[in-house]
Write a protein that holds these residues in place. Sequence first.
Motif, PDB file in Angstrom:
ATOM      1  N   THR A   1      35.089  46.660  36.567  1.00  0.00           N
ATOM      2  CA  THR A   1      36.382  46.864  37.217  1.00  0.00           C
ATOM      3  C   THR A   1      37.417  47.018  36.112  1.00  0.00           C
ATOM      4  O   THR A   1      37.514  46.171  35.221  1.00  0.00           O
ATOM      5  CB  THR A   1      36.757  45.669  38.124  1.00  0.00           C
ATOM      6  OG1 THR A   1      35.752  45.524  39.121  1.00  0.00           O
ATOM      7  CG2 THR A   1      38.112  45.888  38.788  1.00  0.00           C
TER       8      THR A   1
ATOM      9  N   ARG B   1      41.471  47.579  35.415  1.00  0.00           N
ATOM     10  CA  ARG B   1      42.807  47.556  36.012  1.00  0.00           C
ATOM     11  C   ARG B   1      43.825  47.480  34.887  1.00  0.00           C
ATOM     12  O   ARG B   1      43.512  47.052  33.785  1.00  0.00           O
ATOM     13  CB  ARG B   1      42.957  46.389  36.979  1.00  0.00           C
ATOM     14  CG  ARG B   1      42.917  45.022  36.333  1.00  0.00           C
ATOM     15  CD  ARG B   1      43.173  43.893  37.329  1.00  0.00           C
ATOM     16  NE  ARG B   1      42.226  43.858  38.404  1.00  0.00           N
ATOM     17  CZ  ARG B   1      41.175  43.028  38.468  1.00  0.00           C
ATOM     18  NH1 ARG B   1      40.944  42.182  37.496  1.00  0.00           N
ATOM     19  NH2 ARG B   1      40.370  43.066  39.497  1.00  0.00           N
TER      20      ARG B   1
ATOM     21  N   GLU C   1      43.769  50.365  39.604  1.00  0.00           N
ATOM     22  CA  GLU C   1      42.502  49.637  39.535  1.00  0.00           C
ATOM     23  C   GLU C   1      41.394  50.522  40.073  1.00  0.00           C
ATOM     24  O   GLU C   1      41.593  51.265  41.032  1.00  0.00           O
ATOM     25  CB  GLU C   1      42.583  48.352  40.362  1.00  0.00           C
ATOM     26  CG  GLU C   1      41.286  47.558  40.339  1.00  0.00           C
ATOM     27  CD  GLU C   1      41.402  46.217  41.063  1.00  0.00           C
ATOM     28  OE1 GLU C   1      40.368  45.774  41.598  1.00  0.00           O
ATOM     29  OE2 GLU C   1      42.494  45.623  41.092  1.00  0.00           O
TER      30      GLU C   1
ATOM     31  N   LYS D   1      36.718  50.592  40.313  1.00  0.00           N
ATOM     32  CA  LYS D   1      35.399  50.028  40.015  1.00  0.00           C
ATOM     33  C   LYS D   1      34.478  51.182  39.656  1.00  0.00           C
ATOM     34  O   LYS D   1      34.554  52.252  40.258  1.00  0.00           O
ATOM     35  CB  LYS D   1      34.835  49.306  41.237  1.00  0.00           C
ATOM     36  CG  LYS D   1      35.499  48.010  41.579  1.00  0.00           C
ATOM     37  CD  LYS D   1      34.824  47.422  42.820  1.00  0.00           C
ATOM     38  CE  LYS D   1      35.263  46.037  43.174  1.00  0.00           C
ATOM     39  NZ  LYS D   1      36.641  45.831  43.422  1.00  0.00           N
TER      40      LYS D   1
ATOM     41  N   ARG E   1      38.745  41.723  28.191  1.00  0.00           N
ATOM     42  CA  ARG E   1      37.538  41.759  29.017  1.00  0.00           C
ATOM     43  C   ARG E   1      37.161  40.350  29.432  1.00  0.00           C
ATOM     44  O   ARG E   1      37.166  39.432  28.611  1.00  0.00           O
ATOM     45  CB  ARG E   1      36.380  42.380  28.234  1.00  0.00           C
ATOM     46  CG  ARG E   1      35.076  42.438  29.043  1.00  0.00           C
ATOM     47  CD  ARG E   1      33.947  42.978  28.221  1.00  0.00           C
ATOM     48  NE  ARG E   1      33.410  41.910  27.381  1.00  0.00           N
ATOM     49  CZ  ARG E   1      32.125  41.778  27.062  1.00  0.00           C
ATOM     50  NH1 ARG E   1      31.256  42.669  27.487  1.00  0.00           N
ATOM     51  NH2 ARG E   1      31.719  40.804  26.310  1.00  0.00           N
TER      52      ARG E   1
ATOM     53  N   GLN F   1      29.849  40.465  36.709  1.00  0.00           N
ATOM     54  CA  GLN F   1      30.927  41.424  36.964  1.00  0.00           C
ATOM     55  C   GLN F   1      31.816  41.469  35.721  1.00  0.00           C
ATOM     56  O   GLN F   1      32.276  40.430  35.262  1.00  0.00           O
ATOM     57  CB  GLN F   1      31.771  40.984  38.163  1.00  0.00           C
ATOM     58  CG  GLN F   1      31.026  40.948  39.468  1.00  0.00           C
ATOM     59  CD  GLN F   1      31.243  42.218  40.268  1.00  0.00           C
ATOM     60  OE1 GLN F   1      32.197  42.947  40.069  1.00  0.00           O
ATOM     61  NE2 GLN F   1      30.342  42.486  41.187  1.00  0.00           N
ATOM     62  N   THR F   2      32.029  42.665  35.199  1.00  0.00           N
ATOM     63  CA  THR F   2      32.907  42.831  34.044  1.00  0.00           C
ATOM     64  C   THR F   2      34.266  43.320  34.540  1.00  0.00           C
ATOM     65  O   THR F   2      34.344  44.275  35.311  1.00  0.00           O
ATOM     66  CB  THR F   2      32.312  43.864  33.059  1.00  0.00           C
ATOM     67  OG1 THR F   2      31.038  43.391  32.624  1.00  0.00           O
ATOM     68  CG2 THR F   2      33.216  44.058  31.854  1.00  0.00           C
ATOM     69  N   HIS F   3      35.320  42.645  34.107  1.00  0.00           N
ATOM     70  CA  HIS F   3      36.688  43.021  34.446  1.00  0.00           C
ATOM     71  C   HIS F   3      37.430  43.331  33.151  1.00  0.00           C
ATOM     72  O   HIS F   3      37.357  42.556  32.200  1.00  0.00           O
ATOM     73  CB  HIS F   3      37.410  41.888  35.188  1.00  0.00           C
ATOM     74  CG  HIS F   3      36.768  41.525  36.482  1.00  0.00           C
ATOM     75  ND1 HIS F   3      37.040  42.188  37.653  1.00  0.00           N
ATOM     76  CD2 HIS F   3      35.836  40.593  36.780  1.00  0.00           C
ATOM     77  CE1 HIS F   3      36.311  41.656  38.628  1.00  0.00           C
ATOM     78  NE2 HIS F   3      35.572  40.689  38.125  1.00  0.00           N
TER      79      HIS F   3
ATOM     80  N   GLN G   1      41.251  44.519  31.606  1.00  0.00           N
ATOM     81  CA  GLN G   1      42.674  44.821  31.741  1.00  0.00           C
ATOM     82  C   GLN G   1      43.016  45.835  30.650  1.00  0.00           C
ATOM     83  O   GLN G   1      42.821  45.553  29.466  1.00  0.00           O
ATOM     84  CB  GLN G   1      43.498  43.526  31.548  1.00  0.00           C
ATOM     85  CG  GLN G   1      44.993  43.717  31.604  1.00  0.00           C
ATOM     86  CD  GLN G   1      45.514  43.928  33.016  1.00  0.00           C
ATOM     87  OE1 GLN G   1      44.929  43.452  33.976  1.00  0.00           O
ATOM     88  NE2 GLN G   1      46.604  44.669  33.146  1.00  0.00           N
TER      89      GLN G   1
END
Length: 185
Positions: A65, A67, A111, A113, A170, A176-178, A180
């Motif tokens: 994800t 964002r 954002e 995915k 990160r 789940q990898t997020h 910014q």
Amino acid sequence: SLMKNTTSRRLFLRNSAFAITGIAVISPTITTAFNSDASPYLGYNPYAETKTDLRSGILSLNPVTVRGTIYQSDGVTPVTNATVEVWHLSPNSAKYRHRAKIIANEQGNYEFKTDFPNREKGKNARIYFKISSTEKTSFTELLLNSSGAHITCEHWERNQKLGTKLFPERTVSMDQTHIQFNISI
């Protein structure tokens, strides 16, 4: 007279060859200069679908994800309703099938995915970005590897005004990898 005729024909052919070669070398640059949609990165498609989920399936094995906020060149003022176009190599593929167009909200936030991108041999996996507002268009890329998310030196140079918001952050939780990732244009 025959000798002079042959010599001038040779000169003409030689000079024509130089001129044609010169046009072939220069023309891609000229074309790029006049085409604002021209991308410095492979795989760009101006007809990408507007969506926020690029994953191949809901049960994606390595989802990411991304964002962030799109800022004006001052690094402080958000760009309202910027168009964020993204694309990358599809997993286990040499094709750019993962692509989308996202519209940032009034606060400049976006954002999406996606699946973790494939990578070209000898390079990090990367997601390419084209950011457009009513005034400007900008291209950049986000590099990904097992140790984190990274920016290029070009992104670093162009986004200095972001200050502490410059470097991508990160986090990983439950596979789940997020990330910014803020951008200024």
